[in-house]
Design a protein around this motif. Structure first.
Motif, short mmCIF file in Angstrom:
data_model
loop_
_atom_site.label_atom_id
_atom_site.label_comp_id
_atom_site.label_asym_id
_atom_site.label_seq_id
_atom_site.Cartn_x
_atom_site.Cartn_y
_atom_site.Cartn_z
N ILE A 13 30.50 -5.88 -93.58
CA ILE A 13 29.39 -5.60 -92.67
C ILE A 13 29.19 -4.10 -92.50
O ILE A 13 28.06 -3.60 -92.51
CB ILE A 13 29.61 -6.29 -91.31
CG1 ILE A 13 29.51 -7.80 -91.50
CG2 ILE A 13 28.60 -5.82 -90.27
CD1 ILE A 13 29.89 -8.60 -90.28
N ALA A 14 30.29 -3.35 -92.39
CA ALA A 14 30.18 -1.89 -92.27
C ALA A 14 29.56 -1.28 -93.53
O ALA A 14 28.77 -0.33 -93.46
CB ALA A 14 31.55 -1.28 -92.01
N SER A 50 17.61 -4.11 -91.86
CA SER A 50 18.52 -4.35 -90.75
C SER A 50 18.33 -5.75 -90.17
O SER A 50 19.30 -6.47 -89.93
CB SER A 50 18.32 -3.32 -89.65
OG SER A 50 18.58 -2.04 -90.11
N PHE A 51 17.09 -6.14 -89.94
CA PHE A 51 16.82 -7.48 -89.42
C PHE A 51 17.25 -8.56 -90.41
O PHE A 51 17.77 -9.60 -90.01
CB PHE A 51 15.34 -7.64 -89.07
CG PHE A 51 14.95 -7.00 -87.77
CD1 PHE A 51 15.74 -7.14 -86.64
CD2 PHE A 51 13.79 -6.26 -87.68
CE1 PHE A 51 15.38 -6.56 -85.44
CE2 PHE A 51 13.43 -5.67 -86.48
CZ PHE A 51 14.22 -5.81 -85.36
N SER A 52 17.04 -8.31 -91.70
CA SER A 52 17.41 -9.30 -92.71
C SER A 52 18.92 -9.51 -92.75
O SER A 52 19.40 -10.65 -92.80
CB SER A 52 16.91 -8.86 -94.09
OG SER A 52 15.52 -8.76 -94.09
N VAL A 53 19.67 -8.42 -92.74
CA VAL A 53 21.13 -8.53 -92.77
C VAL A 53 21.65 -9.17 -91.48
O VAL A 53 22.52 -10.05 -91.52
CB VAL A 53 21.77 -7.13 -93.00
CG1 VAL A 53 23.27 -7.18 -92.77
CG2 VAL A 53 21.47 -6.64 -94.39
N ALA A 54 21.12 -8.76 -90.33
CA ALA A 54 21.56 -9.33 -89.06
C ALA A 54 21.26 -10.83 -89.01
O ALA A 54 22.11 -11.62 -88.58
CB ALA A 54 20.89 -8.62 -87.90
N LEU A 55 20.09 -11.23 -89.47
CA LEU A 55 19.74 -12.65 -89.48
C LEU A 55 20.66 -13.43 -90.42
O LEU A 55 21.09 -14.54 -90.10
CB LEU A 55 18.28 -12.82 -89.89
CG LEU A 55 17.72 -14.23 -89.86
CD1 LEU A 55 17.70 -14.75 -88.42
CD2 LEU A 55 16.33 -14.25 -90.43
N GLY A 56 21.00 -12.86 -91.55
CA GLY A 56 21.90 -13.51 -92.49
C GLY A 56 23.30 -13.66 -91.94
O GLY A 56 23.94 -14.72 -92.08
N VAL A 57 23.82 -12.63 -91.28
CA VAL A 57 25.17 -12.69 -90.72
C VAL A 57 25.24 -13.71 -89.59
O VAL A 57 26.15 -14.54 -89.53
CB VAL A 57 25.61 -11.29 -90.23
CG1 VAL A 57 26.87 -11.36 -89.39
CG2 VAL A 57 25.83 -10.36 -91.41
N VAL A 58 24.28 -13.67 -88.69
CA VAL A 58 24.26 -14.60 -87.56
C VAL A 58 24.03 -16.03 -88.05
O VAL A 58 24.69 -16.97 -87.60
CB VAL A 58 23.19 -14.19 -86.52
CG1 VAL A 58 22.99 -15.26 -85.48
CG2 VAL A 58 23.58 -12.88 -85.88
N ILE A 62 26.69 -19.18 -87.64
CA ILE A 62 26.32 -20.40 -86.91
C ILE A 62 26.41 -21.63 -87.81
O ILE A 62 26.94 -22.68 -87.42
CB ILE A 62 24.91 -20.27 -86.32
CG1 ILE A 62 24.92 -19.24 -85.20
CG2 ILE A 62 24.39 -21.61 -85.82
CD1 ILE A 62 23.55 -18.89 -84.68
N LEU A 63 25.92 -21.52 -89.04
CA LEU A 63 25.85 -22.69 -89.91
C LEU A 63 27.18 -23.08 -90.54
O LEU A 63 27.40 -24.25 -90.83
CB LEU A 63 24.82 -22.45 -91.02
CG LEU A 63 23.37 -22.49 -90.58
CD1 LEU A 63 22.46 -22.20 -91.76
CD2 LEU A 63 23.03 -23.84 -89.98
N GLN A 64 28.06 -22.13 -90.78
CA GLN A 64 29.33 -22.46 -91.44
C GLN A 64 30.14 -23.49 -90.66
O GLN A 64 30.55 -24.50 -91.24
CB GLN A 64 30.14 -21.19 -91.69
CG GLN A 64 31.38 -21.44 -92.52
CD GLN A 64 32.13 -20.19 -92.79
OE1 GLN A 64 31.89 -19.16 -92.17
NE2 GLN A 64 33.06 -20.24 -93.72
#
Length: 79
Positions: A13-14, A50-58, A62-64
């Motif tokens: 993430i960093a 930034s929004f794309s990466v944040a949405l992917g991480v969140v 949640i889904l895992q």
């Protein structure tokens, strides 16, 4: 094992955040997103990334557990 997984996740993430910061500084031009007939307002490329990466991480976080992805077990996260 839990400590290594958390460290690697934080490191990835960093790295993404650092890459977005460098790319944002170098490419400050505004872009417009288009999908089908919809069009967004002009915004900086770094903001879109930034929004794309944040949405992917969140979304992954949640889904895992909800989908019981392979390799995810409750006892792996207990101390």
């Amino acid at each position: 094992m839990k400590t290594i997984a958390i460290f690697l996740t934080s490191l990835i993430i960093a790295g993404w955040i650092g890459a977005i910061a460098v790319l944002s500084v170098q490419n400050y031009s505004s872009i417009t997103l288009r999908f089908a007939q919809f069009e967004s307002f002009p915004m900086p490329l770094g903001l879109v990334l930034s929004f794309s990466v944040a949405l992917g991480v969140v979304g992954t976080a949640i889904l895992q557990p909800l989908l019981n992805a392979p390799g995810y077990e409750e006892e792996d996260f207990e101390d």
